[in-house]
Design a protein around this motif. Structure first.
Motif, short mmCIF file in Angstrom:
data_model
loop_
_atom_site.label_atom_id
_atom_site.label_comp_id
_atom_site.label_asym_id
_atom_site.label_seq_id
_atom_site.Cartn_x
_atom_site.Cartn_y
_atom_site.Cartn_z
N PHE A 68 13.06 9.85 46.09
CA PHE A 68 12.22 8.67 45.97
C PHE A 68 10.79 9.00 46.42
N ASN A 75 4.45 11.80 42.67
CA ASN A 75 4.09 12.14 41.29
C ASN A 75 3.64 10.92 40.48
N SER A 76 3.50 9.78 41.13
CA SER A 76 3.14 8.54 40.44
C SER A 76 1.74 8.10 40.85
N GLU A 133 9.38 11.94 46.37
CA GLU A 133 8.82 12.81 45.34
C GLU A 133 8.39 12.00 44.12
N LYS A 134 9.15 10.99 43.77
CA LYS A 134 8.78 10.10 42.67
C LYS A 134 7.43 9.43 42.96
N ILE A 154 5.40 1.53 40.40
CA ILE A 154 6.37 2.17 41.28
C ILE A 154 5.96 1.97 42.74
N ASP A 167 15.73 0.29 45.68
CA ASP A 167 15.27 0.29 44.29
C ASP A 167 14.72 -1.09 43.95
#
Length: 165
Positions: free
Chosen positions: A91, A97-98, A93-94, A108, A69
């Motif tokens: 993570f 989608n960013s 997937e984050k 991110i 993180d």
């Protein structure tokens, strides 16, 4: 199959920085984005972003890397557990989608990263990977390809976690 230059750029070269500390995908692979006509304002395509996610997915599935993180704190969980995989998949997937064209999405991709696990460091050492070399290490390439095939994430597959932006 993957050629030596592509293997070196996307798989071998990133092992050195990830062995020392966590590294963001823009740090590890930003120089591979196209076009690079302005190094202070690189263009990150969806194709580039998908390639980054596919690389990390393969390495996560094989337990060679772990997502970190922004505070660079690793979760204290067993690396072979389902929790390790779930945390890393969430993570990825984050990231999927960013959007890199959005300020928050770009941060991110820029700030959060990956580092080698103990297994990743051991793998690198077992292959006698010379991180200062600009040449492909044949043993490293052979063993990594075998590991990917054993985990059903070989180079004949892609889009494990599709880009959503």
């Amino acid at each position: 199959m993957i050629n030596d230059k592509e293997f070196y750029d996307w798989y071998q070269d990133p092992f050195a920085p990830m062995s020392d500390s966590d590294s963001s995908l823009t740090f590890l692979f930003g120089h591979l984005s196209a076009p690079l006509n302005d190094p202070y304002n690189p263009t990150y395509s969806k194709k580039w972003a998908q390639k980054c996610l596919d690389v990390m997915y393969r390495l996560v599935i094989c337990s060679l890397v772990d997502a970190t993180d922004t505070a660079n704190e690793r979760l204290k969980i067993k690396k072979e557990s389902i929790y390790f995989l779930n945390k890393n998949f969430l993570f990825l997937e984050k990231l999927a989608n960013s959007s890199l064209t959005d300020k928050n999405g770009y941060h991110i991709w820029l700030l959060e990263g990956f580092e080698l696990t103990d297994k990743g460091i051991a793998f690198m050492n077992e292959c006698n990977l010379d991180t200062a070399s600009n040449e492909v290490c044949p043993e490293f390439k052979k063993r990594l390809i075998t590991l990917f095939d054993e985990h059903d994430v070989g180079f004949n597959k892609s889009n494990f976690i599709p880009i959503q932006f």
